[in-house]
Design a protein around this motif. Structure first.
Motif, PDB file in Angstrom:
ATOM      1  N   ALA A 324      43.964  22.106  46.254  1.00 34.13           N
ATOM      2  CA  ALA A 324      42.801  21.500  46.798  1.00 34.13           C
ATOM      3  C   ALA A 324      41.935  22.606  47.435  1.00 34.13           C
ATOM      4  CB  ALA A 324      43.408  20.677  47.829  1.00 34.13           C
ATOM      5  N   ASP A 325      42.447  23.837  47.686  1.00 33.30           N
ATOM      6  CA  ASP A 325      41.704  24.897  48.583  1.00 33.30           C
ATOM      7  C   ASP A 325      41.161  26.025  47.576  1.00 33.30           C
ATOM      8  OD1 ASP A 325      41.035  25.890  50.954  1.00 33.30           O
ATOM      9  OD2 ASP A 325      42.379  27.771  50.584  1.00 33.30           O
ATOM     10  N   ARG A 326      41.867  26.092  46.387  1.00 30.39           N
ATOM     11  CA  ARG A 326      41.634  27.160  45.655  1.00 30.39           C
ATOM     12  C   ARG A 326      40.607  26.614  44.596  1.00 30.39           C
ATOM     13  NH1 ARG A 326      40.811  32.533  43.976  1.00 30.39           N
ATOM     14  NH2 ARG A 326      41.813  32.804  41.778  1.00 30.39           N
ATOM     15  N   VAL A 327      39.423  27.567  44.727  1.00 25.11           N
ATOM     16  CA  VAL A 327      38.084  27.195  43.719  1.00 25.11           C
ATOM     17  C   VAL A 327      37.961  28.199  42.773  1.00 25.11           C
ATOM     18  CG1 VAL A 327      35.615  27.139  43.680  1.00 25.11           C
ATOM     19  CG2 VAL A 327      36.936  26.211  45.717  1.00 25.11           C
ATOM     20  N   GLN A 328      38.018  27.794  41.417  1.00 31.80           N
ATOM     21  CA  GLN A 328      38.108  28.630  40.120  1.00 31.80           C
ATOM     22  C   GLN A 328      37.601  27.662  39.035  1.00 31.80           C
ATOM     23  OE1 GLN A 328      41.552  31.076  39.714  1.00 31.80           O
ATOM     24  NE2 GLN A 328      41.568  30.415  37.570  1.00 31.80           N
ATOM     25  N   SER A 329      36.657  28.405  38.305  1.00 30.00           N
ATOM     26  CA  SER A 329      35.933  27.614  37.105  1.00 30.00           C
ATOM     27  C   SER A 329      35.440  26.222  37.380  1.00 30.00           C
ATOM     28  CB  SER A 329      36.987  27.708  35.961  1.00 30.00           C
ATOM     29  OG  SER A 329      37.432  29.020  35.909  1.00 30.00           O
ATOM     30  N   ALA A 330      34.451  25.977  36.346  1.00 27.28           N
ATOM     31  CA  ALA A 330      33.870  24.964  36.454  1.00 27.28           C
ATOM     32  C   ALA A 330      34.775  23.737  35.537  1.00 27.28           C
ATOM     33  CB  ALA A 330      32.545  24.820  35.515  1.00 27.28           C
ATOM     34  N   ARG A 331      34.706  22.618  35.792  1.00 29.81           N
ATOM     35  CA  ARG A 331      35.535  21.692  35.027  1.00 29.81           C
ATOM     36  C   ARG A 331      35.216  21.672  33.640  1.00 29.81           C
ATOM     37  NH1 ARG A 331      37.170  15.295  36.423  1.00 29.81           N
ATOM     38  NH2 ARG A 331      38.095  14.779  34.509  1.00 29.81           N
ATOM     39  N   ALA A 332      36.033  21.558  32.808  1.00 28.11           N
ATOM     40  CA  ALA A 332      35.743  21.660  31.329  1.00 28.11           C
ATOM     41  C   ALA A 332      35.089  20.101  30.958  1.00 28.11           C
ATOM     42  CB  ALA A 332      37.085  21.787  30.460  1.00 28.11           C
ATOM     43  N   GLY A 333      34.037  20.382  30.166  1.00 26.12           N
ATOM     44  CA  GLY A 333      33.159  19.296  29.635  1.00 26.12           C
ATOM     45  C   GLY A 333      32.036  18.702  30.779  1.00 26.12           C
ATOM     46  N   SER A 334      32.197  19.195  31.917  1.00 23.46           N
ATOM     47  CA  SER A 334      31.132  18.644  32.836  1.00 23.46           C
ATOM     48  C   SER A 334      29.858  19.678  32.802  1.00 23.46           C
ATOM     49  CB  SER A 334      31.799  18.964  34.248  1.00 23.46           C
ATOM     50  OG  SER A 334      31.039  18.614  35.235  1.00 23.46           O
ATOM     51  N   PRO A 335      28.900  18.504  33.049  1.00 24.34           N
ATOM     52  CA  PRO A 335      27.384  19.415  32.700  1.00 24.34           C
ATOM     53  C   PRO A 335      27.159  20.269  34.071  1.00 24.34           C
ATOM     54  CG  PRO A 335      27.210  17.071  33.347  1.00 24.34           C
ATOM     55  CD  PRO A 335      28.936  17.144  33.132  1.00 24.34           C
TER      56      PRO A 335
END
Length: 579
Positions: A324-335
């Motif tokens: 929940a805390d680790r931010v990394q990469s955009a979600r696949a398929g999301s605009p």
């Protein structure tokens, strides 16, 4: 990171799987009313989080150390143990006549579950003490019970189990420790104990005022093998008739094992009788020691199965927090191409849901087993026999799955899980011992297929799987798994050779455990959907569905392995296999 007790899920398992309200209808367990149950679960959860959990990392890093024959623990351990004893947590399930609270084993399991999730290494201390209480309560003389049980029950004294020797390993019948009757003098009627034991958990420490060792040894002229083993109670300090402590007994900790994990649990090499003056008392009948020790071991095996739940819960909480805390990469398929917390990524979701589903299913199996133990204590022979069948399942599958969940937890952390700073690796290192001790998981599976399947000519196991199949009529995969377990069990009893049974025992044990755990998860799901435990209304149907759709179907795929037989295992000679 901090530990938060999963109180809602524990209460659901205690109420639905152990059916504690039914237990409370008996005179013996009448005190286990809903308010009392909730108070215990809430109370021990808070205690574990506040007292044991903060010591977990320090215990791993500092560990137990042997200094001039004395085992030292990091700062805080003595105070936490003193608080544990003072608040009466050690006495929850022990007999009232010796100062215990006489509550169901189910609630004693909850105490250890919370403590173990908070600090697995530390919790091995009360686990062994509880087992010592069980062994002496069932097999000790009236004098031994009066002398030893009150302070073991309170936790003022701790207990150990001494089986393993360097040359024997799991072959207990090969032990060489000896016991010689003392004919006259101060210790007439007692025995001089001589020998060495290894892997003795909490065999030496300063947290308790005395340590009561239960030691297996041979009398002169005893039969070979397991038929010639007797059990002795051997205190660290001699105990006077009035219960006060005398001088130091002739026993010592020679060294501490250097282990992969559970570093704060002193795993001792113990030497008895170096000076020929180690004094012990016979427990029960001569040459019946292994039967007496098995009383302790059955309790310990359930509580070790609980360690799978314990470490899985802790690893799960850490993985959830990190994801929940680790931010990394955009979600696949999301605009939206902004980076998101990794908990949003499909594969991380899969791993987390698998961890959560497995942890809850282990807990469901644990409390179902505990409830059967309690029914057996009330005189229900069918429940007692069912509990015996369940023991290898919760011990073997529970601890194997605890390792799996801890491993997935490292995977969720990615590279940060493989370094020690995050603490995720500790859970995996700690978990890895549980499939080994109290009888390796291969021994548990062998016990299931060589002994437990045959109870009442197969009727005990058959009835268990029939119950699972009957209650899962609307879940074809679970019903099919239960029926497959019943069929394989019948084949093993009727047609399979011993080698074939043993070759398939581990996958078969896994299939059976998953079938029973899936049954209990299904019961929980139905209860929540009917309005029980509103706090779990959103999550339990999903975790149960994941277990039924994914874990149950995986277990069904083990049928081929369970029934393949031993032929292929012996296609190669030992030299060819090792070459």
């Amino acid at each position: 990171m901090p530990y938060t007790a999963p109180t809602h899920d524990q209460l659901l398992a205690i109420n639905i799987c152990a059916e504690i309200e039914h237990l409370a209808q008996s005179e013996r367990f009448a005190a286990a009313e809903p308010d009392m149950v909730e108070a215990i679960v809430d109370g021990i959860g808070g205690f574990a989080a506040g007292e044991f959990a903060p010591l977990n990392r320090a215990g791993d890093l500092g560990g137990a150390k042997l200094e001039n024959g004395i085992v030292r623990l990091p700062d805080g351990f003595a105070e936490a143990y003193e608080a544990y004893v003072a608040q009466g947590w050690n006495a929850i399930g022990s007999p009232t006549e010796y100062g215990g609270q006489g509550l169901p084993f189910t609630l004693a399991c909850n105490v250890l579950e919370n403590l173990g999730s908070a600090n697995m290494a530390f919790t091995l201390l009360p686990i062994l003490s509880v087992g010592a209480v069980d062994a002496l309560a069932d097999h000790g003389s009236d004098a031994q019970k009066s002398l030893y049980l009150p302070k073991l029950v309170s936790g003022e004294w701790s207990g150990t189990m001494n089986l393993t020797e360097p040359q024997a390993g799991s072959d207990v019948g090969a032990l060489r420790s000896t016991a010689t009757l003392i004919a006259d003098g101060e210790h007439a009627g007692k025995y001089r104990i001589t020998g060495q034991k290894i892997y003795i958990t909490w065999g030496e420490h300063e947290l308790a005022r005395n340590i009561i060792h239960l030691v297996l040894a041979r009398l002169p002229g005893a039969p070979e093998g397991t038929r010639g083993i007797s059990l002795f109670v051997v205190p660290k300090y001699h105990v006077n008739a009035d219960g006060s402590l005398g001088g130091r007994n002739d026993l010592r900790c020679v060294s501490l094992e250097h282990k992969l994990g559970i570093n704060a649990s002193p795993t001792c090499v113990m030497s008895y009788g170096d000076n020929g003056e180690c004094i012990g008392e016979l427990v029960g009948a001569e040459n019946r020691g292994l039967a007496a020790m098995f009383t302790m071991m059955n309790s310990a095996r359930i509580n070790v199965g609980s360690q799978g739940v314990q470490i899985a819960e802790r690893a799960l909480q850490q993985a959830m927090h990190y994801a929940a805390d680790r931010v990394q990469s955009a979600r696949a398929g999301s605009p939206d191409r902004h980076s998101v917390a990794i908990i949003e990524h499909p594969d991380v979701r899969r791993m987390l849901l698998r961890m959560k589903s497995l942890t809850e299913a282990m807990r469901a199996l644990l409390y179902y087993t505990a409830g059967q133990v309690d029914r057996g204590a009330l005189g229900d022979e069918a429940a007692a026999r069912r509990a015996e069948v369940l023991v290898p399942m919760i011990k073997a599958w529970g601890t194997d799955t605890g390792v799996e969940v801890a491993s997935i937890g490292i995977q969720v952390h990615g590279g940060m899980g493989f370094v020690e700073e995050t603490g995720a690796a500790q859970h995996y290192r700690d978990a890895r011992i549980a499939p080994i001790y109290e009888g390796t998981n291969g021994i548990q599976a062998a016990d299931l297929v060589t002994r437990k399947l045959g109870f009442e000519d197969g009727a005990v196991f058959a009835a268990l799987m029939a119950d699972v199949a009957r209650d899962s009529a609307d879940e074809p995969a679970l019903q099919a798994l239960a029926n497959a377990c019943a069929d394989i069990g019948q084949w093993m009893r009727s047609d399979a050779s011993l080698d074939d049974r043993l070759a398939g025992s581990v996958p078969f044990c896994t299939m059976c455990a998953v079938a029973v755990a899936g049954w209990q998860m299904l019961k929980q799901k139905r209860a929540v959907e009917a309005g029980h435990s509103p706090a779990l209304a959103a999550t339990k149907p999903v975790t149960a569905r994941f277990f039924l759709d994914h874990i149950v179907t995986e277990a069904a795929g083990l049928k081929a392995s369970a029934t393949a037989g031993a032929g292929l295992l012996y296609e190669l000679t030992a030299d060819q296999l090792a070459g």
